[in-house]
Every structure is written in C-alpha cells, then in structure tokens.
Enzyme design. Sequence first.
Site, mmCIF file in Angstrom:
data_model
loop_
_atom_site.group_PDB
_atom_site.id
_atom_site.type_symbol
_atom_site.label_atom_id
_atom_site.label_comp_id
_atom_site.label_asym_id
_atom_site.label_seq_id
_atom_site.Cartn_x
_atom_site.Cartn_y
_atom_site.Cartn_z
ATOM 1 N N ASP A 157 0.809 -1.174 0.038
ATOM 2 C CA ASP A 157 -0.218 -0.152 -0.131
ATOM 3 C C ASP A 157 0.809 1.284 -0.038
ATOM 4 O OD1 ASP A 157 -2.770 0.851 0.546
ATOM 5 O OD2 ASP A 157 -1.666 2.155 1.884
ATOM 6 N N ILE A 158 0.576 2.101 -0.836
ATOM 7 C CA ILE A 158 1.276 3.496 -0.804
ATOM 8 C C ILE A 158 0.963 4.500 0.276
ATOM 9 C CG2 ILE A 158 1.490 5.607 -2.016
ATOM 10 C CD1 ILE A 158 0.287 4.286 -4.513
ATOM 11 N N ASN A 165 -2.833 13.095 -3.229
ATOM 12 C CA ASN A 165 -3.900 13.650 -4.208
ATOM 13 C C ASN A 165 -4.179 15.061 -3.616
ATOM 14 O OD1 ASN A 165 -4.176 11.629 -5.853
ATOM 15 N ND2 ASN A 165 -5.386 10.148 -4.520
ATOM 16 N N ASP A 174 -2.265 9.941 -10.148
ATOM 17 C CA ASP A 174 -2.688 8.677 -11.302
ATOM 18 C C ASP A 174 -1.047 8.500 -11.779
ATOM 19 O OD1 ASP A 174 -4.931 8.522 -11.099
ATOM 20 O OD2 ASP A 174 -5.502 9.715 -12.890
ATOM 21 N N GLU A 200 -5.029 2.342 -4.126
ATOM 22 C CA GLU A 200 -3.662 2.258 -4.056
ATOM 23 C C GLU A 200 -2.939 1.089 -3.170
ATOM 24 O OE1 GLU A 200 -4.961 4.661 -0.306
ATOM 25 O OE2 GLU A 200 -5.591 4.363 -2.341
#
Length: 276
Positions: A157-158, A165, A174, A200
């Site tokens: 996971d980021i 964002n 993106d 993500e």
Amino acid sequence: MKTQHIEDIIDMQDEVLEISEIEKIISEKEILKMYENKYSNKLYCLIMKSLTHEVYIKENIAKKTFQRIILHLNTLNKKLNRNVGLLVATLDYLQNIIKTLEEPKIIEEGKSDVLLQTSTIDELTTLYLRDIFDITITKRVSESNRSKSPVSLIMMDIDDFKVINDTFGHQRGDIVLKKLGEVLNLSIRQMDMAARYGGEEFAILMPDTTISTAIKIAQRLRQKIKNIDFKDFKITVSLGISQTNDEINTAEKLIEASDFYLYKAKANGKDRVESL
C-alpha cells in the site's frame, strides 16, 4: 509429473486437469507428443474442459481453439514482457478476442458473470485486475494444497497517498499509480502475478516461493520505490507478507494474513516490510 494420474483423467474424462499440469504438458514437447500419439485430439477436449468448464464435443475444434490460445499467450507475453499465465490468456482470448463462446466459466462458476464484464488488465497501471487476481490466487492455493509447495503473497500500500492527491492533485496521483505499475511489472519474476488490488493497494502473488524469498523481493521493491523521484515529492510503501501452510490453506486466509502484516507495517511507522 505423475503421468498415470493424468492418463486416468484423460481416459475417464470425468475430472479436470490442474493448470500446472496443463502448463507442464505443453512446455515439454516430448510429453505433449506422447499424449497426442496416445489420445489424439481427445487430449484437447479435456484441456479445454479444464480451462473453461465447457464440454467440447468436436475434438478438432478443441485442438484449434487451444492452439490459438497458446499463440495469444505468446503474444501477451511479448507485449507485457512477462509470463501472463495460461489462465489469463484463455480468459482474454475467449472473451475479448473471439467473443463467440457462450459464457465460458473460468475456474469458478460463481464468478463468471463478473468476468464477462471485465477485461484482464487495469488500464492505468497495466497490472492485472482484482477479479483476475481473485481467480488466480484461489487456483494457486488449491494447487499448493495438493503439491505442498509454498505460495507467498505480498500486499503493498502507498503510504499517505491521500496527502499526495490533496496536495498535488489526482492527475499527479495517477502518475504515481502508473509508475508503480511499471516498477512492479519490471521487478517481478515471470512466475509471479502483480495486480491492482484496490485504489492504492497492490498484490503480488508468488507461487512456489518461500516467505524468506518473498521478504527479500519485497525489501528490494520497497527501496526501489523509495528512490523514485517525482520532482516535487517522493513516496514510500508498506508491505505485508504471508505464506501458505497447514493453517493458511485458503485464498481468503492468505489474503487476510498478508493484510494483517500490511496493517502492522503501517502501525509500526510505514515504509517497512512486516511478515509472518
């Protein structure tokens, strides 16, 4: 490979072959030739039945269809620069290329309606879609239970992706997702499968792989992602890893265990790998 087991299935035509058994047959020309000589095109009726759960009455059609699937598999492998696997190539060919068979059921009947509405690759990341991953992990764990070979799963996971964002905009977000897809495709082995699991969150399925090997791959991947320069910012990822065993013997349990260690990595400061 136990040839007697396969011959019994071909003779009876009342069971199906495992994907690993089909891949083994077609990868070794001598074995394929032996089965062709002994069973003629009857072999291909069983292979197509095993792949789609559809009964092929005409043996020549079964053989031609399977040969075209193999050609499609080779095309996909070249385009994506990795082995996409026989299962995914079959689904993509039957549903997105020829579009002639009625409701082919790949592995699980209950998921056929979902599969009919999807392609196989996420457009943004060029990784496999969640639905394809769900089918594949179920099959791989089932094979693992029979062969006793380990399957490892990395959930990634980021870290703080919402901040990216909110600060730089969704278009930049993106770009991050697209870049991570490229990195994953270039970093995994041919035998592995990388998928976009959620917004993500990513999953890397690693058949015939012990958790110690998966940890090494995850650490290299974590560092590689950390070194990416997005000009205005950099990112980190957290990873959780588990492996099949006597207790973790279903796809659901494997995912649940990897998710547990992913959350542990988040709780312990992020930018780290936690494992079983």
